[in-house]
Design a protein around this motif. Sequence first.
Motif, PDB file in Angstrom:
ATOM      1  N   ILE A   7      30.986  32.495  35.408  1.00 42.76           N
ATOM      2  CA  ILE A   7      31.705  33.756  35.223  1.00 42.76           C
ATOM      3  C   ILE A   7      32.377  34.147  36.528  1.00 42.76           C
ATOM      4  CG2 ILE A   7      31.468  36.222  34.721  1.00 42.76           C
ATOM      5  CD1 ILE A   7      29.092  35.573  32.956  1.00 42.76           C
ATOM      6  N   LEU A   8      33.657  34.504  36.432  1.00 44.66           N
ATOM      7  CA  LEU A   8      34.413  35.002  37.583  1.00 44.66           C
ATOM      8  C   LEU A   8      34.569  36.512  37.429  1.00 44.66           C
ATOM      9  CD1 LEU A   8      36.062  34.361  40.141  1.00 44.66           C
ATOM     10  CD2 LEU A   8      38.086  34.168  38.673  1.00 44.66           C
ATOM     11  N   VAL A   9      34.111  37.262  38.422  1.00 46.16           N
ATOM     12  CA  VAL A   9      34.196  38.721  38.395  1.00 46.16           C
ATOM     13  C   VAL A   9      35.241  39.179  39.396  1.00 46.16           C
ATOM     14  CG1 VAL A   9      32.948  40.890  38.705  1.00 46.16           C
ATOM     15  CG2 VAL A   9      31.768  38.895  37.767  1.00 46.16           C
ATOM     16  N   VAL A  10      36.231  39.918  38.909  1.00 51.47           N
ATOM     17  CA  VAL A  10      37.321  40.397  39.749  1.00 51.47           C
ATOM     18  C   VAL A  10      36.953  41.779  40.290  1.00 51.47           C
ATOM     19  CG1 VAL A  10      39.775  40.927  39.858  1.00 51.47           C
ATOM     20  CG2 VAL A  10      38.961  39.113  38.329  1.00 51.47           C
ATOM     21  N   LEU A  11      36.819  41.872  41.607  1.00 51.26           N
ATOM     22  CA  LEU A  11      36.494  43.135  42.269  1.00 51.26           C
ATOM     23  C   LEU A  11      37.760  43.751  42.850  1.00 51.26           C
ATOM     24  CD1 LEU A  11      33.261  42.100  44.246  1.00 51.26           C
ATOM     25  CD2 LEU A  11      33.429  43.066  41.941  1.00 51.26           C
ATOM     26  N   ASP A  12      37.820  45.070  42.816  1.00 49.67           N
ATOM     27  CA  ASP A  12      38.977  45.787  43.337  1.00 49.67           C
ATOM     28  C   ASP A  12      38.485  46.797  44.362  1.00 49.67           C
ATOM     29  OD1 ASP A  12      41.269  47.200  43.867  1.00 49.67           O
ATOM     30  OD2 ASP A  12      41.911  47.337  41.771  1.00 49.67           O
ATOM     31  N   ALA A  20      32.950  46.040  36.428  1.00 45.90           N
ATOM     32  CA  ALA A  20      32.988  44.648  35.991  1.00 45.90           C
ATOM     33  C   ALA A  20      31.757  43.911  36.479  1.00 45.90           C
ATOM     34  CB  ALA A  20      34.254  43.964  36.500  1.00 45.90           C
ATOM     35  N   LEU A  21      31.329  44.186  37.698  1.00 38.68           N
ATOM     36  CA  LEU A  21      30.148  43.526  38.246  1.00 38.68           C
ATOM     37  C   LEU A  21      28.892  43.931  37.475  1.00 38.68           C
ATOM     38  CD1 LEU A  21      28.634  41.829  40.274  1.00 38.68           C
ATOM     39  CD2 LEU A  21      28.673  43.778  41.862  1.00 38.68           C
ATOM     40  N   ASP A  22      28.758  45.214  37.190  1.00 38.90           N
ATOM     41  CA  ASP A  22      27.588  45.676  36.432  1.00 38.90           C
ATOM     42  C   ASP A  22      27.513  44.995  35.066  1.00 38.90           C
ATOM     43  OD1 ASP A  22      26.764  47.436  38.442  1.00 38.90           O
ATOM     44  OD2 ASP A  22      28.076  49.029  37.714  1.00 38.90           O
ATOM     45  N   ASP A  34      26.134  31.488  36.196  1.00 43.63           N
ATOM     46  CA  ASP A  34      26.311  31.879  37.593  1.00 43.63           C
ATOM     47  C   ASP A  34      27.548  32.768  37.712  1.00 43.63           C
ATOM     48  OD1 ASP A  34      28.720  30.217  38.066  1.00 43.63           O
ATOM     49  OD2 ASP A  34      27.337  28.534  37.940  1.00 43.63           O
ATOM     50  N   ILE A  35      27.617  33.498  38.810  1.00 43.14           N
ATOM     51  CA  ILE A  35      28.689  34.472  39.019  1.00 43.14           C
ATOM     52  C   ILE A  35      29.411  34.187  40.329  1.00 43.14           C
ATOM     53  CG2 ILE A  35      29.182  36.903  39.526  1.00 43.14           C
ATOM     54  CD1 ILE A  35      26.996  37.714  37.637  1.00 43.14           C
ATOM     55  N   THR A  36      30.732  34.215  40.269  1.00 47.35           N
ATOM     56  CA  THR A  36      31.562  34.185  41.473  1.00 47.35           C
ATOM     57  C   THR A  36      32.274  35.520  41.597  1.00 47.35           C
ATOM     58  OG1 THR A  36      31.921  31.788  41.375  1.00 47.35           O
ATOM     59  CG2 THR A  36      33.520  33.081  42.615  1.00 47.35           C
ATOM     60  N   LEU A  37      32.105  36.163  42.751  1.00 47.90           N
ATOM     61  CA  LEU A  37      32.774  37.429  43.016  1.00 47.90           C
ATOM     62  C   LEU A  37      34.069  37.149  43.752  1.00 47.90           C
ATOM     63  CD1 LEU A  37      29.697  39.479  44.327  1.00 47.90           C
ATOM     64  CD2 LEU A  37      30.506  39.215  41.972  1.00 47.90           C
ATOM     65  N   LEU A  38      35.164  37.728  43.259  1.00 49.05           N
ATOM     66  CA  LEU A  38      36.482  37.439  43.839  1.00 49.05           C
ATOM     67  C   LEU A  38      37.259  38.717  44.083  1.00 49.05           C
ATOM     68  CD1 LEU A  38      39.104  34.799  42.884  1.00 49.05           C
ATOM     69  CD2 LEU A  38      39.705  37.215  42.642  1.00 49.05           C
ATOM     70  N   THR A  39      37.968  38.745  45.187  1.00 49.41           N
ATOM     71  CA  THR A  39      38.932  39.801  45.421  1.00 49.41           C
ATOM     72  C   THR A  39      40.062  39.251  46.282  1.00 49.41           C
ATOM     73  OG1 THR A  39      39.184  42.145  45.950  1.00 49.41           O
ATOM     74  CG2 THR A  39      38.009  40.795  47.558  1.00 49.41           C
ATOM     75  N   ALA A  40      41.093  40.061  46.471  1.00 49.30           N
ATOM     76  CA  ALA A  40      42.244  39.666  47.274  1.00 49.30           C
ATOM     77  C   ALA A  40      42.473  40.693  48.366  1.00 49.30           C
ATOM     78  CB  ALA A  40      43.489  39.547  46.390  1.00 49.30           C
ATOM     79  N   VAL A  41      43.021  40.246  49.470  1.00 52.07           N
ATOM     80  CA  VAL A  41      43.390  41.135  50.564  1.00 52.07           C
ATOM     81  C   VAL A  41      44.753  40.694  51.075  1.00 52.07           C
ATOM     82  CG1 VAL A  41      42.198  39.697  52.281  1.00 52.07           C
ATOM     83  CG2 VAL A  41      42.670  42.112  52.778  1.00 52.07           C
ATOM     84  N   TYR A  42      45.562  41.685  51.499  1.00 56.88           N
ATOM     85  CA  TYR A  42      46.908  41.341  51.971  1.00 56.88           C
ATOM     86  C   TYR A  42      47.466  42.515  52.764  1.00 56.88           C
ATOM     87  CZ  TYR A  42      51.727  39.652  51.949  1.00 56.88           C
ATOM     88  OH  TYR A  42      52.971  39.202  52.327  1.00 56.88           O
ATOM     89  N   SER A  74      28.398  41.960  50.316  1.00 53.50           N
ATOM     90  CA  SER A  74      27.377  43.014  50.214  1.00 53.50           C
ATOM     91  C   SER A  74      26.827  43.145  48.803  1.00 53.50           C
ATOM     92  CB  SER A  74      27.969  44.354  50.668  1.00 53.50           C
ATOM     93  OG  SER A  74      28.941  44.844  49.735  1.00 53.50           O
ATOM     94  N   PHE A  75      27.534  42.585  47.809  1.00 53.05           N
ATOM     95  CA  PHE A  75      27.061  42.648  46.426  1.00 53.05           C
ATOM     96  C   PHE A  75      26.144  41.472  46.063  1.00 53.05           C
ATOM     97  CE2 PHE A  75      31.188  44.901  46.310  1.00 53.05           C
ATOM     98  CZ  PHE A  75      30.763  46.135  45.831  1.00 53.05           C
ATOM     99  N   LEU A  76      26.123  40.435  46.882  1.00 56.08           N
ATOM    100  CA  LEU A  76      25.352  39.243  46.545  1.00 56.08           C
ATOM    101  C   LEU A  76      23.839  39.482  46.465  1.00 56.08           C
ATOM    102  CD1 LEU A  76      27.285  36.492  48.544  1.00 56.08           C
ATOM    103  CD2 LEU A  76      27.291  36.886  46.061  1.00 56.08           C
ATOM    104  N   PRO A  77      23.252  40.329  47.336  1.00 61.23           N
ATOM    105  CA  PRO A  77      21.805  40.573  47.210  1.00 61.23           C
ATOM    106  C   PRO A  77      21.386  41.084  45.834  1.00 61.23           C
ATOM    107  CG  PRO A  77      22.573  41.337  49.343  1.00 61.23           C
ATOM    108  CD  PRO A  77      23.799  40.970  48.561  1.00 61.23           C
ATOM    109  N   GLU A  78      22.274  41.844  45.170  1.00 57.60           N
ATOM    110  CA  GLU A  78      21.958  42.329  43.830  1.00 57.60           C
ATOM    111  C   GLU A  78      21.818  41.175  42.858  1.00 57.60           C
ATOM    112  OE1 GLU A  78      21.149  44.910  40.668  1.00 57.60           O
ATOM    113  OE2 GLU A  78      21.132  45.214  42.841  1.00 57.60           O
ATOM    114  N   LEU A  79      22.665  40.151  42.999  1.00 54.28           N
ATOM    115  CA  LEU A  79      22.550  38.963  42.156  1.00 54.28           C
ATOM    116  C   LEU A  79      21.231  38.257  42.420  1.00 54.28           C
ATOM    117  CD1 LEU A  79      25.707  39.520  42.139  1.00 54.28           C
ATOM    118  CD2 LEU A  79      25.969  37.052  41.864  1.00 54.28           C
TER     119      LEU A  79
END
Length: 310
Positions: A7-12, A20-22, A34-42, A74-79
């Motif tokens: 599962i890919l979770v898009v974080l904003d 979405a993460l919850d 398994d979960i992959t957390l993804l975001t973008a920065v620019y 910082s969200f990985l410990p919850e997983l």
Amino acid sequence: MLDINHILVVLDSEHPEQIALDKALWLAGRVDADITLLTAVYEPYAGENASLDEETRVRIRDARTDATQRWVDSFLPELESRGLRGRSEVHWQKHLHNAVIESMRHTDFDLVIKGTAPHSLMDRIFTHTDWNLMRHCPAPVMLVKSPQPWQHNRVLASVDATSNDEGHRTINDNILQYAEHLADHFETDLHLVNAYPQIAIAFAMVPEVSAPDDIQKYITEQHELACEQLARRYNIAEDHIHIAEGETLDVVTQVAKETAADLLVVGSVGRTGIAGVLIGNTAEQLVDKVPCDILVIKPQDGVPAAADAE
């Protein structure tokens, strides 16, 4: 095709709550994914065409990327606390949907989950992450409205039961296969909804043409027969079939509310161009109409990404 293992979770980072993460934590725990957390920065002033010298641009880019990586991590410990396998990705991309497409060039995700909120017309034109994911993401996309687990144990699948078009038949099968898979995993009731046209209105617009006798009855019976056949194939109870006359948008919205559906599974053929912006696909219009989460399925499990980055 139907197993949900990755599962890919898009974080904003612009949103204070990551619903979405919850929702993904709950889903992944149920299907052992398994979960992959993804975001973008620019930052535009650190882009390739910026006026700053290269060394400064690299320093800015590295600093912004590192800070964003720490935020995602910082969200990985919850997983880990829930016994789930997880990792994170940060992409230097102007648009979130481009980051998702880039990630999926390297990893085959079975499901993409993103939070959503009501969209205005200006959102549709200028803030198009949801629309681009729905149209171009090469995996099913779930847009969620609540962080809570599904409360009513109902999955609603929307189909065009009588379509003879091969693309629509493929979408129907993909919708119902995925909906049945979810219903089995989560032990929910699976419902089917289908709208059929109001022929009397169509003929009223061309008064010089008379409607054939019993044409509406014939159309109704054809939709009932087609829905019954689909229901038998996908183990849907007879009293869970919802067929009504009217526009698809109105019928599906009403049935979703009446059944208190937790999830609506719909298909999208990915309309593009100005019509896609101003009119949109039924799936896209439903996002702001129904009160539940919505899962968008495309033909052949997805369509090629379009060059729609600006």
